[in-house]
Scaffold this motif. Structure first.
Motif, PDB file in Angstrom:
ATOM      1  N   SER A 192      46.238  -6.553 -75.720  1.00  0.00           N
ATOM      2  CA  SER A 192      45.240  -5.490 -75.869  1.00  0.00           C
ATOM      3  C   SER A 192      45.839  -4.164 -75.414  1.00  0.00           C
ATOM      4  O   SER A 192      46.497  -4.098 -74.365  1.00  0.00           O
ATOM      5  CB  SER A 192      43.993  -5.807 -75.037  1.00  0.00           C
ATOM      6  OG  SER A 192      43.429  -7.033 -75.447  1.00  0.00           O
ATOM      7  N   THR A 193      45.598  -3.119 -76.199  1.00  0.00           N
ATOM      8  CA  THR A 193      46.205  -1.816 -75.909  1.00  0.00           C
ATOM      9  C   THR A 193      45.165  -0.709 -76.014  1.00  0.00           C
ATOM     10  O   THR A 193      44.314  -0.720 -76.912  1.00  0.00           O
ATOM     11  CB  THR A 193      47.356  -1.507 -76.885  1.00  0.00           C
ATOM     12  OG1 THR A 193      48.290  -2.578 -76.859  1.00  0.00           O
ATOM     13  CG2 THR A 193      48.069  -0.227 -76.503  1.00  0.00           C
ATOM     14  N   VAL A 194      45.258   0.237 -75.096  1.00  0.00           N
ATOM     15  CA  VAL A 194      44.410   1.430 -75.127  1.00  0.00           C
ATOM     16  C   VAL A 194      45.319   2.651 -75.031  1.00  0.00           C
ATOM     17  O   VAL A 194      46.159   2.739 -74.140  1.00  0.00           O
ATOM     18  CB  VAL A 194      43.392   1.445 -73.967  1.00  0.00           C
ATOM     19  CG1 VAL A 194      42.540   2.707 -74.040  1.00  0.00           C
ATOM     20  CG2 VAL A 194      42.519   0.218 -74.002  1.00  0.00           C
ATOM     21  N   ASP A 195      45.163   3.593 -75.982  1.00  0.00           N
ATOM     22  CA  ASP A 195      45.883   4.865 -75.947  1.00  0.00           C
ATOM     23  C   ASP A 195      44.860   5.977 -75.792  1.00  0.00           C
ATOM     24  O   ASP A 195      43.895   6.048 -76.557  1.00  0.00           O
ATOM     25  CB  ASP A 195      46.663   5.119 -77.244  1.00  0.00           C
ATOM     26  CG  ASP A 195      47.635   3.998 -77.571  1.00  0.00           C
ATOM     27  OD1 ASP A 195      47.932   3.210 -76.670  1.00  0.00           O
ATOM     28  OD2 ASP A 195      48.079   3.914 -78.719  1.00  0.00           O
ATOM     29  N   VAL A 204      48.957   5.349 -72.027  1.00  0.00           N
ATOM     30  CA  VAL A 204      48.947   4.051 -72.703  1.00  0.00           C
ATOM     31  C   VAL A 204      48.805   2.938 -71.662  1.00  0.00           C
ATOM     32  O   VAL A 204      49.487   2.949 -70.638  1.00  0.00           O
ATOM     33  CB  VAL A 204      50.243   3.817 -73.524  1.00  0.00           C
ATOM     34  CG1 VAL A 204      50.197   2.458 -74.225  1.00  0.00           C
ATOM     35  CG2 VAL A 204      50.439   4.936 -74.537  1.00  0.00           C
ATOM     36  N   ARG A 205      47.938   1.987 -71.952  1.00  0.00           N
ATOM     37  CA  ARG A 205      47.778   0.798 -71.105  1.00  0.00           C
ATOM     38  C   ARG A 205      47.775  -0.427 -72.007  1.00  0.00           C
ATOM     39  O   ARG A 205      47.030  -0.496 -72.983  1.00  0.00           O
ATOM     40  CB  ARG A 205      46.463   0.887 -70.324  1.00  0.00           C
ATOM     41  CG  ARG A 205      46.141  -0.368 -69.502  1.00  0.00           C
ATOM     42  CD  ARG A 205      46.825  -0.349 -68.151  1.00  0.00           C
ATOM     43  NE  ARG A 205      46.585  -1.574 -67.405  1.00  0.00           N
ATOM     44  CZ  ARG A 205      45.469  -1.845 -66.725  1.00  0.00           C
ATOM     45  NH1 ARG A 205      44.488  -0.943 -66.693  1.00  0.00           N
ATOM     46  NH2 ARG A 205      45.345  -2.985 -66.070  1.00  0.00           N
ATOM     47  N   ARG A 213      51.086  -3.282 -68.452  1.00  0.00           N
ATOM     48  CA  ARG A 213      52.050  -2.187 -68.490  1.00  0.00           C
ATOM     49  C   ARG A 213      51.296  -0.882 -68.707  1.00  0.00           C
ATOM     50  O   ARG A 213      50.287  -0.842 -69.414  1.00  0.00           O
ATOM     51  CB  ARG A 213      53.075  -2.390 -69.620  1.00  0.00           C
ATOM     52  CG  ARG A 213      53.915  -3.658 -69.487  1.00  0.00           C
ATOM     53  CD  ARG A 213      54.913  -3.551 -68.349  1.00  0.00           C
ATOM     54  NE  ARG A 213      55.780  -4.722 -68.300  1.00  0.00           N
ATOM     55  CZ  ARG A 213      55.504  -5.834 -67.623  1.00  0.00           C
ATOM     56  NH1 ARG A 213      54.351  -5.915 -66.956  1.00  0.00           N
ATOM     57  NH2 ARG A 213      56.341  -6.853 -67.606  1.00  0.00           N
ATOM     58  N   ALA A 214      51.828   0.195 -68.117  1.00  0.00           N
ATOM     59  CA  ALA A 214      51.194   1.507 -68.283  1.00  0.00           C
ATOM     60  C   ALA A 214      52.269   2.568 -68.466  1.00  0.00           C
ATOM     61  O   ALA A 214      53.355   2.487 -67.884  1.00  0.00           O
ATOM     62  CB  ALA A 214      50.320   1.841 -67.080  1.00  0.00           C
ATOM     63  N   GLY A 251      48.613   1.579 -60.045  1.00  0.00           N
ATOM     64  CA  GLY A 251      48.006   2.437 -59.021  1.00  0.00           C
ATOM     65  C   GLY A 251      48.235   3.909 -59.298  1.00  0.00           C
ATOM     66  O   GLY A 251      47.343   4.738 -59.102  1.00  0.00           O
ATOM     67  N   THR A 252      49.436   4.257 -59.781  1.00  0.00           N
ATOM     68  CA  THR A 252      49.732   5.644 -60.128  1.00  0.00           C
ATOM     69  C   THR A 252      48.894   6.086 -61.320  1.00  0.00           C
ATOM     70  O   THR A 252      48.381   7.211 -61.355  1.00  0.00           O
ATOM     71  CB  THR A 252      51.230   5.805 -60.447  1.00  0.00           C
ATOM     72  OG1 THR A 252      51.984   5.403 -59.309  1.00  0.00           O
ATOM     73  CG2 THR A 252      51.565   7.244 -60.805  1.00  0.00           C
ATOM     74  N   LEU A 253      48.754   5.200 -62.297  1.00  0.00           N
ATOM     75  CA  LEU A 253      47.907   5.495 -63.460  1.00  0.00           C
ATOM     76  C   LEU A 253      46.487   5.819 -63.004  1.00  0.00           C
ATOM     77  O   LEU A 253      45.902   6.828 -63.411  1.00  0.00           O
ATOM     78  CB  LEU A 253      47.898   4.295 -64.408  1.00  0.00           C
ATOM     79  CG  LEU A 253      46.964   4.396 -65.621  1.00  0.00           C
ATOM     80  CD1 LEU A 253      47.586   5.267 -66.696  1.00  0.00           C
ATOM     81  CD2 LEU A 253      46.664   3.014 -66.189  1.00  0.00           C
ATOM     82  N   ALA A 254      45.927   4.964 -62.160  1.00  0.00           N
ATOM     83  CA  ALA A 254      44.554   5.166 -61.693  1.00  0.00           C
ATOM     84  C   ALA A 254      44.416   6.475 -60.927  1.00  0.00           C
ATOM     85  O   ALA A 254      43.449   7.223 -61.101  1.00  0.00           O
ATOM     86  CB  ALA A 254      44.127   3.987 -60.820  1.00  0.00           C
TER      87      ALA A 254
END
Length: 582
Positions: free
Chosen positions: A59-62, A92-93, A102-103, A113-116
């Motif tokens: 599953s991917t979210v951009d 991207v996640r 992966r992010a 954690g950095t993404l959040a």
């Protein structure tokens, strides 16, 4: 601002692209169409986990996030090395069914954690059970401080600056106290050791040199005899052959031959060089023999000096230990003595530094108390203003009898001051004021949260960095006039922020500037969903479906169009005072 969102393989959504407007975007659709999956995709960009039951393989979210106005976020991404294009960055996640995640931000892989942390500075998601702003004391204090940023901000910044300096000085004071305690324990001994070392005045390697000399002196006669025999063999005397006369004879004979055959000249030169070198060696041997002092006085003197140095190493080695333990020779002892001298210099300056540090700390304590008191006063004033602002919003949200109170109470001194902030609610006359998370029902809690967000956004001085608010079914548990009021206040919030709302209520959706519909379809026993951007006729049909469950009913269509027209009229009326002020 969140410009686009692409979701692939989450729940019933195979591949959907959402283009969000800058203001209020409504997401609607039938039950089970996948509206929740849209919010799930958004929360994935904030580092949330994805339920394995909603993952299909991978599953991917951009998400495309605009950086305009987000100075701190842009600086953090620049430091990270993230790439941006036209002021936007791609986030991207990707999550696999086996739980791997992966992010990436701007093409740079980052920990979750950095993404959040980074995306969370721009996007806030509110769900039915996720109104942390109304439950977390830290978030409530932060909300009050942001509401009165002009008044509170400089005081808070100054307080934190003083707090940091005080923390650094307190740590240094503890270090100095330890240093002075060490001075009291070791200072006198170190000084005595260094004085004894200075009196003895050794040089590096002196003990080893003395041992070599004593060994040489003990064998003086034997060494002198060997040197004399060597010199005699080289230069000889009148009674026997020696190397030097024989070498001179060879050179003379070869020289005569060279006058006849010039090819021998190089050999003659080499013999001359050897003869000179042999003469020099013989002279050095003679000088060595003459230099040997076999007198008992010199041996005794050397032994006494070596004994003195040995005692010095034994006595002071433990007092001046090195990194590998006590010194074992004079060279090591001298090295550790230099460290001890540096320690003594530190001791000498520690008392004076401690006095200066203590004086500065006392001044900081007074300034910190003064700043904390000013901060409390500013927060008390701000709390009254925020209470009034939220109260006014609640009146518009059909909660006129509810009484909101922002309370500032004393607590232990911390980096943010001495204040604990709590948002209290009495939902009806006569009710006690309780923390809003306890006092409000689900529908009331949603409206209180919305009222707070509207009040906070209305108070913002910098409109360039509009935050992104995502509301998941904020309208749950309400209807009728309250639903209309929620739609109007969401539209008002969207003047200062980007607002994305998942809603079941047409009264809310009608106020959106952008309307996206999640459409479910079934093919060969498989259900999937896509997202459609609705124009006005399509919006009327969708609102009619939400009103009556039928998008073909003339009555429902008329009512839906009326809802849109009324929402448009309210927006124009709300904009008129602002336009007049501009």
């Amino acid at each position: 601002m969140l410009s686009t969102l692409r979701i692939r393989h989450i729940g019933v959504i195979d591949d959907a692209m959402l283009d969000f407007g800058p203001g209020f975007t409504a997401l609607t659709g039938e039950t089970g169409a996948g509206k929740t999956m849209i919010v799930t995709g958004l929360t994935m960009l904030l580092g949330e986990r994805l339920d394995r039951g909603r993952t299909r393989g991978s599953s991917t979210v951009d998400g495309t996030l605009s950086l305009v106005g987000h100075t701190e976020l842009a600086a953090a991404l620049d430091e990270l090395g993230a790439e941006e294009e036209d002021g936007e960055v791609l986030v991207v996640r990707r999550v696999t069914r086996d739980g791997r995640s992966r992010a990436q931000i701007g093409g740079v892989p980052v920990p979750i954690g950095t993404l959040a942390r980074l995306v969370g500075t721009a996007v806030t998601v509110h769900g039915q059970s996720d109104q942390q702003r109304l439950r977390d004391p830290e978030a409530q204090r932060d909300a009050l401080d942001r509401f009165a940023h002009t008044e509170v901000g400089p005081l808070l910044a100054r307080h934190r600056e003083i707090w940091r300096e005080r923390s650094v000085l307190s740590e240094r004071l503890a270090e100095l106290d330890e240093l002075l305690s060490e001075r009291d324990r070791r200072g006198a001994a170190l000084r005595q050791a260094l004085e004894r070392l200075e009196q003895s005045d050794p040089i590096e390697g002196e003990d080893e040199d003395l041992r070599s000399e004593i060994e040489r002196l003990a064998n003086a006669e034997e060494l002198r005899g060997a040197a004399g025999q060597a010199a005699l063999a080289l230069v000889g005397d009148d009674d026997g052959p020696a190397a030097a006369p024989l070498l001179a004879l060879a050179a003379e004979s070869l020289g005569r031959a060279a006058r006849t055959d010039t090819t021998l000249e190089p050999l003659v030169e080499r013999l001359d060089a050897v003869r000179i070198e042999l003469s020099d060696v013989a002279a050095e041997i003679s000088r060595y023999a003459d230099s040997i002092d076999g007198s008992p006085s010199r041996i005794e003197e050397a032994n006494e000096r070596l004994h003195e140095l040995t005692l010095l190493v034994r006595d002071l080695g433990a007092m001046l230990p090195g990194p590998d333990g006590p010194a074992e020779d004079i060279t090591a002892l001298l090295a550790t003595s230099r460290t001890a001298a540096i320690a003594l210099d530190r001791y000498e300056g520690a008392e004076e530094e401690r006095a200066g540090t203590l004086g500065r700390l006392e001044a900081l304590e007074a300034e910190l108390s003064e700043t904390a008191a000013a901060l409390t006063a500013a927060r008390l004033t701000a709390a009254s203003a925020l209470s009034a602002a939220v109260q006014e919003e609640l009146r518009h949200l059909e909660m006129p009898d509810a009484d909101i109170r922002v309370e500032v109470a004393a607590q232990s001194h911390r980096s943010h001051g001495c204040d604990a902030v709590a948002i209290l609610l009495a939902p009806h006359p006569g009710a006690d004021h309780l923390p809003v998370g306890q006092a409000a029902s689900g529908g009331e809690l949603s409206r209180v949260m919305l009222a707070l967000e509207v009040a906070l956004s209305s108070s913002r001085n910098d409109r360039s960095a509009a935050p992104v608010f995502v509301f998941d079914e904020i309208d749950a548990g309400i209807g009728g006039r309250a639903a209309l009021a929620v739609g109007q206040r969401l539209a008002r919030l969207a003047r200062h922020a980007q607002v994305i709302v998942v809603t079941h209520l047409p009264q809310v959706a009608a106020h959106a500037g952008t309307h996206l519909q999640i459409v479910k379809s079934s093919t060969d026993g498989t259900t999937s969903s896509t997202v459609e951007h609705l124009d006005k006729p399509a919006r009327i049909r969708e609102l009619a479906r939400m009103l009556a469950g039928d998008d073909a009913s003339d009555l429902a269509l008329a009512h839906a169009e009326e809802l849109l027209d009324e929402a448009r009229a309210v927006a124009i009326a709300d904009d008129a005072p602002q336009a007049a002020r501009r």
